[in-house]
Write an enzyme that holds these catalytic residues in place. Structure first.
Site, PDB file in Angstrom:
ATOM      1  N   ALA A 290      58.784  42.024  55.216  1.00 36.31           N
ATOM      2  CA  ALA A 290      59.170  42.453  53.868  1.00 36.31           C
ATOM      3  C   ALA A 290      58.746  41.437  52.814  1.00 36.31           C
ATOM      4  O   ALA A 290      58.532  41.774  51.654  1.00 36.31           O
ATOM      5  CB  ALA A 290      60.674  42.671  53.800  1.00 36.31           C
ATOM      6  N   ILE A 292      55.963  39.840  52.692  1.00 36.53           N
ATOM      7  CA  ILE A 292      54.510  39.848  52.472  1.00 36.53           C
ATOM      8  C   ILE A 292      54.122  40.944  51.479  1.00 36.53           C
ATOM      9  O   ILE A 292      54.384  42.124  51.717  1.00 36.53           O
ATOM     10  CB  ILE A 292      53.758  40.073  53.795  1.00 36.53           C
ATOM     11  N   GLU A 294      51.743  43.072  50.889  1.00 35.99           N
ATOM     12  CA  GLU A 294      50.518  43.525  51.543  1.00 35.99           C
ATOM     13  C   GLU A 294      49.528  44.190  50.600  1.00 35.99           C
ATOM     14  O   GLU A 294      48.330  44.239  50.871  1.00 35.99           O
ATOM     15  CB  GLU A 294      50.851  44.474  52.718  1.00 35.99           C
ATOM     16  N   ASP A 336      21.691  26.118  29.311  1.00 29.32           N
ATOM     17  CA  ASP A 336      20.283  25.836  29.095  1.00 29.32           C
ATOM     18  C   ASP A 336      19.979  26.123  27.631  1.00 29.32           C
ATOM     19  O   ASP A 336      20.486  27.086  27.053  1.00 29.32           O
ATOM     20  CB  ASP A 336      19.444  26.744  30.001  1.00 29.32           C
ATOM     21  N   ASP A 624      18.065  30.680  32.422  1.00 25.24           N
ATOM     22  CA  ASP A 624      17.160  31.818  32.568  1.00 25.24           C
ATOM     23  C   ASP A 624      15.926  31.489  33.395  1.00 25.24           C
ATOM     24  O   ASP A 624      15.191  32.380  33.787  1.00 25.24           O
ATOM     25  CB  ASP A 624      16.722  32.343  31.197  1.00 25.24           C
ATOM     26  N   ASP A 628      16.744  26.633  36.711  1.00 26.84           N
ATOM     27  CA  ASP A 628      18.196  26.715  36.572  1.00 26.84           C
ATOM     28  C   ASP A 628      18.877  27.221  37.845  1.00 26.84           C
ATOM     29  O   ASP A 628      20.087  27.053  38.002  1.00 26.84           O
ATOM     30  CB  ASP A 628      18.566  27.663  35.424  1.00 26.84           C
ATOM     31  N   ASN A 717      58.494  49.638  48.784  1.00 23.59           N
ATOM     32  CA  ASN A 717      57.230  48.902  48.703  1.00 23.59           C
ATOM     33  C   ASN A 717      56.066  49.814  48.316  1.00 23.59           C
ATOM     34  O   ASN A 717      55.211  49.449  47.505  1.00 23.59           O
ATOM     35  CB  ASN A 717      56.920  48.218  50.043  1.00 23.59           C
ATOM     36  N   ASP A 721      55.468  48.812  44.523  1.00 20.75           N
ATOM     37  CA  ASP A 721      54.464  47.750  44.646  1.00 20.75           C
ATOM     38  C   ASP A 721      53.049  48.219  44.338  1.00 20.75           C
ATOM     39  O   ASP A 721      52.122  47.416  44.339  1.00 20.75           O
ATOM     40  CB  ASP A 721      54.478  47.165  46.066  1.00 20.75           C
TER      41      ASP A 721
END
Length: 890
Positions: A290, A292, A294, A336, A624, A628, A717, A721
């Site tokens: 409970a 966690i 998820e 740059d 660019d 880089d 949940n 949730d």
């Protein structure tokens, strides 16, 4: 390739005489023989980049399960199966699998950089072999080959130049310098100099813009400068984003909490007695499951995906989901200069003519002699649609003329070129001869001011030709110096009217007794919106750092104009040569001092990024060019340019700017901060709810109450949730979010008062739920124990579900009042809460569901208690927030 062969190629050939280089490469200017070429192909390999190791789809899929939070969820799924709760276990497995598939899809395009490098290679090259010139595929070139170069060619491999006639090579993609480099064959004294200063070398994937040349190949494939970049890309470690680090940290914290819950619950239950150890173990495990959240990884993914969609609408294209949040925590933006902060387009900014200074936006008379010379003494080609083709410096001069109404094509038609002396890097001048309508000839000369001024005996002021005086020379030189201080590239213009075409077209005969006309100051200008973006970034506590291959003075001037540094802040500028003299530790200690880096190489950029990271900063790198790419990959977030960017830089980046606009980064930072804030709200909401559930069950079990059943926890949940948590991710940005300092690497999902809020709000939820249960069994509405217990059970179930829905309004802001944020501003959130309430109420009010969920019907009085107790969390949390704003956050 053997180490001996590699060592032979990795030498500073620019410090050696041509004969010595030819001797070392065991070749002559006549070229290699076919037999020797075949032998060297065996020794050195083909002139192409290694593909590198590629991960299989299965391997990428397996990598997704190395995330700590995912491991915790898998353990929870196993425990759920053991308890017999297959529905919960299947739900967790589905979430994990969706996350894994999503991660593989995101990674599918992450390793395209080296492929893009390979695609940039020129397909053919003009090579001298067996004393004849041949056109061959560039991948068949070998060290020692003699290659011919002319305007328009792409350099096929690294080479030491042995001939250079007015040769200019554009190396912006490799060095970041916007102006083509004038090449020559002179030996250089220093060994440790940057690529941009090696003027007797030509490097793979750069472009010949002017003149012609001849070179001996000194490096092919992975032994070229581009090859070194490809190797750096292959070896660069993927930087963990702050979000991944936060989720891993959250997973570890939850693991400790879960183990603690199991141990304490089991120990207390056994000490109290009356419970079988297997029942207590299953009860302990059910509590742990409970705890966690998820759905959190999936919800975080959804929030990030929604963030990418919003950013895409504003020209920021995200390639890797965590990059959305990483932007919000950025401390440093290493940008740059060329093409990002500037336009990557040489532009005339100032003209000194007739002893007057004329700004680029001011009117200039069409009969101005300087205007005529800059467009006549010029090799720019003008296409039918007025597209300009040629050297960037020369096209800038023609564009200036055309923008000011000077009809270059018509003027040249009336005064055609009849003779010329091409540009020469030794004398630094170019001359063209044009036949005028009156039968006379205009000799137009442009070049370096110091060289041209030596050859001027007169000067022109509005057509009045006067002998050159010392005072006039000083005036010209003063204006030249003033332009140079602004980092303008200065060219001088002069002319002469001749009765006939000079018989001897030698410099000594023609370029003398000239009439000085004027000076032209040019620069690759900053983007109009870049300065505003820099200002906003600074207000947000983000430090802009400019990195470029340009010279120190140019870099400093642009940085001042953009507001990156202040006027006269010379100590904030450092060159690549000075960086070479520093160790990594020394650079890390002094990194705060520098905001501008000039004349840097790809290795320097990676060192700079790592030094800032060592200082604890979250670093974004924009760029660019090919040069880089390694730094883009090393940075916490690499930002490539969509229009001017090479495929290499795009492939190495986490995000691409569709409009190449630096200000888009600031917009993306704001979106990133909003995303993190919304993820924090989701974490606070879910963990407070889960803590409330755990404490409710834990305390009830300790005192012998049966407040909730496993099916109740599962449904709560699923209902609370999911929809409200996702909808919190759509909360609009809070006011003043760009006035806050960056969170930095040290902050996490629990910072900023979130952890304390989770704890007290979870306790509050549990306390209210248990209070309702106690009230229901103490003051029953119905008679009989069974009825009392069923009512109390139902009321505690309804209260725990509803209190979480009301609490969702509280977390619309961690600190601010929900009435200031906007109680019903987010329509999606309102619908999500309403839907969750309906799904919760269905299990109580609709017949048939009562038996499944083992609940009773509640009357109006009981519903009143449930609603009254549940909604009480809003004013209680509002009071706590008010106290915190007056004390903690004051």
């Amino acid at each position: 390739m053997s180490e001996e062969k590699k060592k032979q190629l990795n030498q500073p050939f620019y410090t050696e005489e041509i004969d010595a280089v030819l001797e070392k490469m065991e070749t002559t200017t006549e070229g290699l023989s076919t037999n020797e070429v075949n032998k060297r192909l065996d020794d050195y390999g083909h002139n192409q980049l290694d593909e590198g190791k590629k991960k299989s789809w299965l391997s990428k899929f397996g990598d997704q399960f190395k995330d700590f939070m995912i491991i915790v969820l898998l353990v929870a799924a196993v425990l759920s199966f053991i308890m017999g709760d297959q529905v919960e276990a299947i739900m967790i497995i589905v979430v994990v699998m969706i996350m894994a598939v999503f991660g593989v899809i995101q990674e599918a395009k992450a390793e395209e950089a080296i492929e893009a490098l390979k695609d940039m290679s020129t397909p053919n090259a003009n090579v001298r072999r067996d004393n004849t010139t041949k056109v061959i595929k560039s991948n068949e070139l070998v060290p020692g080959d003699i290659v011919l170069l002319e305007a328009g060619d792409v350099i096929p491999a690294d080479m030491r130049l042995i001939e250079a006639a007015s040769l200019k090579i554009e190396e912006a993609a490799l060095t970041g310098e916007s102006v083509p480099v004038e090449k020559n064959i002179a030996v250089l004294d220093q060994e440790d100099i940057g690529i941009g200063d090696r003027i007797n070398m030509a490097y793979m994937n750069s472009n010949v813009t002017y003149g012609r040349g001849l070179g001996v190949i000194t490096g092919t494939g992975m032994n070229t400068e581009v090859g070194k970049i490809a190797n750096m890309l292959a070896q660069a470690d993927e930087t963990n984003t702050p979000l991944k680090e936060n989720l891993n940290k959250l997973g570890k914290v939850l693991s400790i909490v879960i183990i603690g819950i199991c141990v304490i619950m089991f120990a207390v239950g056994m000490l109290r007695g009356g419970h079988d150890w297997i029942d207590m173990l299953l009860t302990s495990v059910s509590l742990a499951v409970a705890a966690i959240p998820e759905g959190l990884p999936a919800i975080v993914t959804i929030i990030l995906a929604l963030g990418t969609q919003k950013m895409a609408k504003r020209n920021a294209l995200v390639r890797k989901l965590p990059a959305v949040e990483t932007l919000g925590s950025t401390d440093i933006i290493c940008s740059d200069k060329t093409g990002t902060l500037t336009l990557n387009q040489m532009t005339v900014e100032e003209v000194f003519s007739n002893n007057e200074t004329i700004e680029a936006n001011e009117e200039i008379p069409l009969d101005n002699q300087t205007l005529k010379i800059m467009t006549f003494c010029n090799d720019t080609k003008i296409s039918d649609d007025n597209t300009l083709i040629g050297d960037p410096t020369e096209t800038a001069l023609v564009k200036f003329g055309m923008d000011h109404g000077f009809d270059v094509v018509d003027e040249l038609r009336n005064a055609p070129r009849v003779a010329e002396i091409p540009f020469d890097s030794d004398r630094k001048l170019m001359t063209t001869v044009h036949q005028l309508a009156d039968g006379k000839f205009l000799i137009a000369v442009k070049g370096a001011p110091d060289e041209l001024l030596k050859r001027c005996s007169f000067f022109d002021v509005h057509g009045d030709i006067k002998p050159m005086t010392k005072e006039q020379q000083e005036l010209i030189l003063t204006n030249n110096t003033n332009m140079a201080k602004q980092a303008l590239r200065v060219l001088a213009m002069a002319y002469q009217i001749s009765e006939s075409i000079p018989e001897d077209m030698a410099s000594e005969s023609v370029e003398r007794e000239l009439i000085f006309s004027g000076l032209i100051g040019m620069i690759d200008p900053e983007r109009k919106e870049a300065a505003d973006a820099v200002k906003v970034a600074k207000e947000a506590g983000i430090r802009p750092v400019m990195i470029t291959g340009d010279h120190r003075d140019t870099a400093e001037a642009i940085a001042v104009r953009l507001g990156i540094i202040s006027e006269g802040q010379h100590e904030a500028v450092i060159t690549g040569g000075e960086l070479n003299e520093m160790s990594d530790d020394e650079l890390a200690k002094r990194i705060e001092q520098y905001s501008v880096y000039a004349r840097v190489s790809p290795e320097h950029k990676v060192r700079i990024v790592k030094a800032w990271q060592k200082d604890g900063k979250v670093v974004a790198m924009t760029g660019d060019g090919v040069n880089d790419a390694p730094a883009l990959k090393t940075a916490d977030i690499g930002i490539g340019m969509g229009i001017t960017g090479t495929e290499v830089s795009k492939g190495a980046s986490d995000m691409v700017l569709a409009d190449d606009n630096f200000s888009t980064i600031v917009i993306a930072v704001e979106e990133g901060r909003k995303v993190f804030s919304n993820i924090q709200k989701t974490v606070q909401y879910l963990l407070a709810a889960n803590l409330g559930e755990v404490l409710t069950l834990f305390i009830a079990t300790m005192v012998g109450w049966d407040t909730l059943l496993p099916v109740h926890l599962l449904w709560i949940n699923v209902v609370t949730d999911t929809f409200p948590a996702i909808a919190l991710g759509l909360e609009p940005v809070e006011q003043g979010i760009m006035k806050l300092k960056p969170r930095g690497r040290s902050s996490d999902l629990f910072s900023g008062g979130v952890l304390s809020s989770i704890v007290y709000q979870g306790i509050l939820e549990a306390g209210i739920t248990l209070g309702v249960y106690m009230f229901a069994i103490t003051y029953p509405v119905h008679s009989g124990y069974e009825a009392i217990h069923a009512d109390a059970l139902t009321m505690s179930y309804a209260t725990l579900g509803l209190i979480q829905l009301f609490h969702a309004f509280n977390v619309k802001s961690v600190r601010e009042s929900i009435f200031k944020v906007g109680l019903f501003k987010n329509k999606t959130f309102n619908y999500a809460v309403l839907l969750s309430f309906v799904l919760l109420a269905v299990t109580i009010v609709i017949p048939g569901f009562n038996d499944i969920f083992k609940v009773a019907h509640l009357d109006a009085y009981q519903w009143g208690i449930v609603f009254g107790a549940s909604i009480a969390i809003i004013p209680i949390v509002e009071i706590v927030k008010w106290v915190q704003r007056k004390t903690v956050y004051k």
